[in-house]
Design a protein around this motif. Structure first.
Motif, PDB file in Angstrom:
ATOM      1  N   GLY A 271       0.784  -1.234   0.000  1.00 23.28           N
ATOM      2  CA  GLY A 271       0.000   0.000   0.000  1.00 23.28           C
ATOM      3  C   GLY A 271       0.812   1.278   0.000  1.00 23.28           C
ATOM      4  O   GLY A 271       0.246   2.374  -0.077  1.00 23.28           O
ATOM      5  N   ALA A 272       2.151   1.182   0.071  1.00 24.52           N
ATOM      6  CA  ALA A 272       2.987   2.384   0.147  1.00 24.52           C
ATOM      7  C   ALA A 272       3.032   3.108  -1.188  1.00 24.52           C
ATOM      8  O   ALA A 272       2.885   2.510  -2.261  1.00 24.52           O
ATOM      9  CB  ALA A 272       4.395   2.015   0.582  1.00 24.52           C
ATOM     10  N   ASN A 273       3.231   4.424  -1.113  1.00 27.53           N
ATOM     11  CA  ASN A 273       3.406   5.221  -2.321  1.00 27.53           C
ATOM     12  C   ASN A 273       4.611   6.137  -2.177  1.00 27.53           C
ATOM     13  O   ASN A 273       5.053   6.446  -1.071  1.00 27.53           O
ATOM     14  CB  ASN A 273       2.140   6.014  -2.653  1.00 27.53           C
ATOM     15  CG  ASN A 273       1.833   7.097  -1.626  1.00 27.53           C
ATOM     16  OD1 ASN A 273       2.452   8.168  -1.616  1.00 27.53           O
ATOM     17  ND2 ASN A 273       0.855   6.828  -0.749  1.00 27.53           N
TER      18      ASN A 273
ATOM     19  N   ASN B 199      -0.947   9.136   4.558  1.00 26.59           N
ATOM     20  CA  ASN B 199      -0.244   8.375   5.585  1.00 26.59           C
ATOM     21  C   ASN B 199       0.445   7.116   5.060  1.00 26.59           C
ATOM     22  O   ASN B 199       1.089   6.391   5.806  1.00 26.59           O
ATOM     23  CB  ASN B 199      -1.202   8.000   6.732  1.00 26.59           C
ATOM     24  CG  ASN B 199      -2.356   7.130   6.258  1.00 26.59           C
ATOM     25  OD1 ASN B 199      -2.470   6.810   5.069  1.00 26.59           O
ATOM     26  ND2 ASN B 199      -3.213   6.742   7.179  1.00 26.59           N
ATOM     27  N   LYS B 200       0.327   6.869   3.741  1.00 26.41           N
ATOM     28  CA  LYS B 200       1.030   5.757   3.113  1.00 26.41           C
ATOM     29  C   LYS B 200       2.234   6.230   2.288  1.00 26.41           C
ATOM     30  O   LYS B 200       2.921   5.416   1.665  1.00 26.41           O
ATOM     31  CB  LYS B 200       0.083   4.967   2.207  1.00 26.41           C
ATOM     32  CG  LYS B 200      -0.984   4.164   2.956  1.00 26.41           C
ATOM     33  CD  LYS B 200      -0.366   2.952   3.644  1.00 26.41           C
ATOM     34  CE  LYS B 200      -1.435   2.034   4.215  1.00 26.41           C
ATOM     35  NZ  LYS B 200      -0.843   0.828   4.853  1.00 26.41           N
ATOM     36  N   THR B 201       2.472   7.528   2.276  1.00 28.53           N
ATOM     37  CA  THR B 201       3.600   8.069   1.516  1.00 28.53           C
ATOM     38  C   THR B 201       4.895   7.847   2.297  1.00 28.53           C
ATOM     39  O   THR B 201       4.973   8.174   3.478  1.00 28.53           O
ATOM     40  CB  THR B 201       3.405   9.565   1.232  1.00 28.53           C
ATOM     41  OG1 THR B 201       2.146   9.764   0.580  1.00 28.53           O
ATOM     42  CG2 THR B 201       4.517  10.101   0.346  1.00 28.53           C
TER      43      THR B 201
END
Length: 416
Positions: free
Chosen positions: A129-131, A177-179
Motif C-alpha cells: 500500500g505504500a506510495n 499516511n502511506k507516503t
C-alpha cells in the motif's frame, strides 16, 4: 514437444517495468537508423555519456588509481556487503566537505552505480500500500523500479516557468499516511536545473511536515555552470532524514565503471531508529557489490583528483550549453523554456502545430532517427509529453552538426 506443458512463463511485471526503461526506448529508436541509407554517421544525444569524446576524458589520476589498485593485489578478494572500509571512509570525508557535520564510514554504502542505489532504496521502501512521490519529468529508472517493486507512484510537477522548481502545493496534496518518500534530482536530469538553498529548505520543511524521507539523487553534484551553486540536500539532514545517491559516473566521466553510493544524512538518527538502515544493509546482502579493485581506487580518486579537472569539465559543459541554447532559438517548431544550469541535459519543447506530419514526441524522435541518423530521447520517456531530452555533453562539432540536423528535419516537416 508441441503438446508438452511447461511450468515456466514470461514475467509480465518485469516486461512491463523494462518497457518504460530509458535503454529500451533508446534501443527502439536506434533500430530506425540506417547510416547507409542516409549517408550520415549516427549522432547519439539521447543519453549522457561524454566519455566517448576525447575532450571529456577522465583525469589521469583516476586511471592511475585503478592501475595501482589492481597492481597492489590487495583487492582481488570478496568485499564486505557494505563496501571496503577505506572507500566508504573516503566517500564520507569527500561528501562532508559540503555539510555542516561529518559523515561516518557507517553512513556510506557502496553500490553498482547509482541505478543499483535506486533499486535498493525503492525495494526497501516497498511495503504493501505504500506510495512514493516522483517528479515529472524524472529519470525513468525510478518509474520502472517502482513498478517492479509494486510501489505506487504519485507525480508532482516541476515548473518550467520557475526554473523547474518543485510544485510544493501539489506535493502536499499528493501525500497521505502511506507516503514513504519524495525523490529529488539535483542538479536536474532531465531538466538541467539547479535548486537554490531557499527552495531546498522549503522542500525539507515540507517533507518534515508530511513525515516522509527525502531521496536526493545527486549524481551530477557540483556539475554546475550557471549562477546557482550546488547545495547538497544533506545540509538539511537536521530537519528531515535524507538519503543521498551519488556516483563516480558523471563527475569523473567514467559511467562504465558502475560505481556509486548511498549516503545517510540524518542528524536525528530516525533512519536508524526505524530500521531503514538495517533494511538497506540486508538488501545489499542479497545483491552484488562493485568490483573490489574499483573500491580500492576510490580513496586516491577522492583525495587526489585535481580541482582543475572538474573546473575544465564544467567549462566545457558551459560552452556547450551556451551554443546549444542559442542555436535552438533559430529553429522554428522547438522551444527551450529554461536554459540549463547544471547536469548534461536540456529539455526542448515541440510546438506540434508547426509541423505537418509529426504526431508527438515519440514520432518526432523516430522520424529524426530514420531521416537524420540522430537520436534524442522522447519526453514521454521521462514523463513530459511533447518534449525531447537532448544531451549537450559532446564535442562542439558534434553538437553543431546535430543541431543542424534537427533544423533540417524541422524545415522538412514544417507547415508552409
Amino acid at each position: 514437444m508441441e503438446n508438452q506443458k511447461w511450468g515456466f512463463k514470461k514475467n509480465n511485471e518485469v516486461n512491463a517495468a523494462a518497457a518504460i526503461g530509458m535503454r529500451n526506448i533508446l534501443e527502439t529508436i536506434m533500430r530506425n537508423i540506417d547510416e547507409t541509407r542516409t549517408g550520415k554517421a549516427m549522432i547519439h544525444l539521447g543519453h549522457g555519456d561524454p566519455s566517448v569524446y576525447s575532450c571529456f576524458r577522465t583525469s589521469n589520476i583516476v586511471e592511475l588509481s585503478l592501475v595501482e589498485s589492481i597492481q597492489s593485489a590487495n583487492f582481488n578478494c570478496y568485499a564486505p556487503n557494505d563496501g571496503v572500509d577505506p572507500a566508504r571512509r573516503a566517500i564520507a570525508e569527500f561528501l562532508s566537505r559540503d555539510l555542516p557535520y561529518k559523515l561516518k564510514t557507517d553512513d556510506i554504502f557502496v553500490t553498482v552505480g547509482a541505478e543499483h542505489g535506486i533499486h535498493v532504496l525503492l525495494q526497501v521502501l516497498a511495503s504493501p500500500g505504500a506510495n512514493i512521490l516522483l517528479p515529472r519529468p524524472n529519470y525513468p529508472t525510478y518509474e520502472s523500479r517502482a513498478k517492479l517493486s509494486q510501489l505506487e507512484v504519485r507525480h508532482f510537477d516541476l515548473l518550467p516557468e520557475k526554473g523547474w522548481e518543485v510544485d510544493l502545493d501539489r506535493v502536499k496534496k499528493l501525500a497521505d499516511n502511506k507516503t514513504v518518500a519524495i525523490v529529488l534530482i539535483n542538479p536536474g536530469n532531465p531538466c538541467g536545473n539547479v535548486y537554490t538553498f531557499e527552495h531546498l529548505k522549503k522542500i525539507a520543511e515540507t517533507a518534515r511536515q508530511l513525515g516522509i524521507m527525502i531521496i536526493s539523487d545527486e549524481v551530477y553534484a557540483h556539475q554546475v555552470f550557471g549562477e546557482k551553486p550546488f547545495v547538497p540536500m544533506g545540509v538539511f539532514g537536521d530537519i528531515v532524514p535524507v538519503v543521498t545517491i551519488g556516483s563516480l559516473s558523471k563527475r569523473w566521466i567514467v559511467p562504465g565503471w558502475r560505481f556509486g553510493w548511498i549516503a545517510i544524512t540524518d542528524r536525528n538518527g530516525l533512519l536508524q531508529k526505524t530500521k531503514i538502515v538495517d533494511s538497506i544493509k540486508n538488501c545489499l546482502v542479497m545483491t552484488g557489490e562493485p568490483p573490489t579493485v574499483i573500491q580500492g581506487a576510490v580513496p586516491r580518486i577522492m583525495k587526489d583528483t585535481p580541482d582543475s579537472f572538474f573546473l575544465n569539465i564544467n567549462k566545457l559543459l558551459k560552452e556547450a550549453v551556451d551554443m546549444v541554447y542559442e542555436k535552438l532559438k533559430e529553429i522554428q517548431g522547438v522551444d527551450c523554456p529554461h536554459k540549463p544550469e547544471g547536469s548534461m541535459f536540456v529539455m526542448v519543447k515541440l510546438n506540434l502545430s508547426s509541423f505537418v506530419d509529426v504526431v508527438d514526441d515519440t514520432d518526432f524522435c523516430m522520424k529524426l532517427a530514420k531521416e537524420e541518423s540522430m537520436i534524442l530521447l522522447p519526453g514521454s520517456a521521462v514523463g513530459l509529453k511533447n518534449f525531447v531530452r537532448m544531451s549537450f555533453a559532446a564535442e562542439k562539432k558534434i553538437l553543431f552538426c546535430g543541431i543542424g540536423r534537427i533544423k533540417h528535419f524541422c524545415l522538412r516537416h514544417a507547415k508552409h
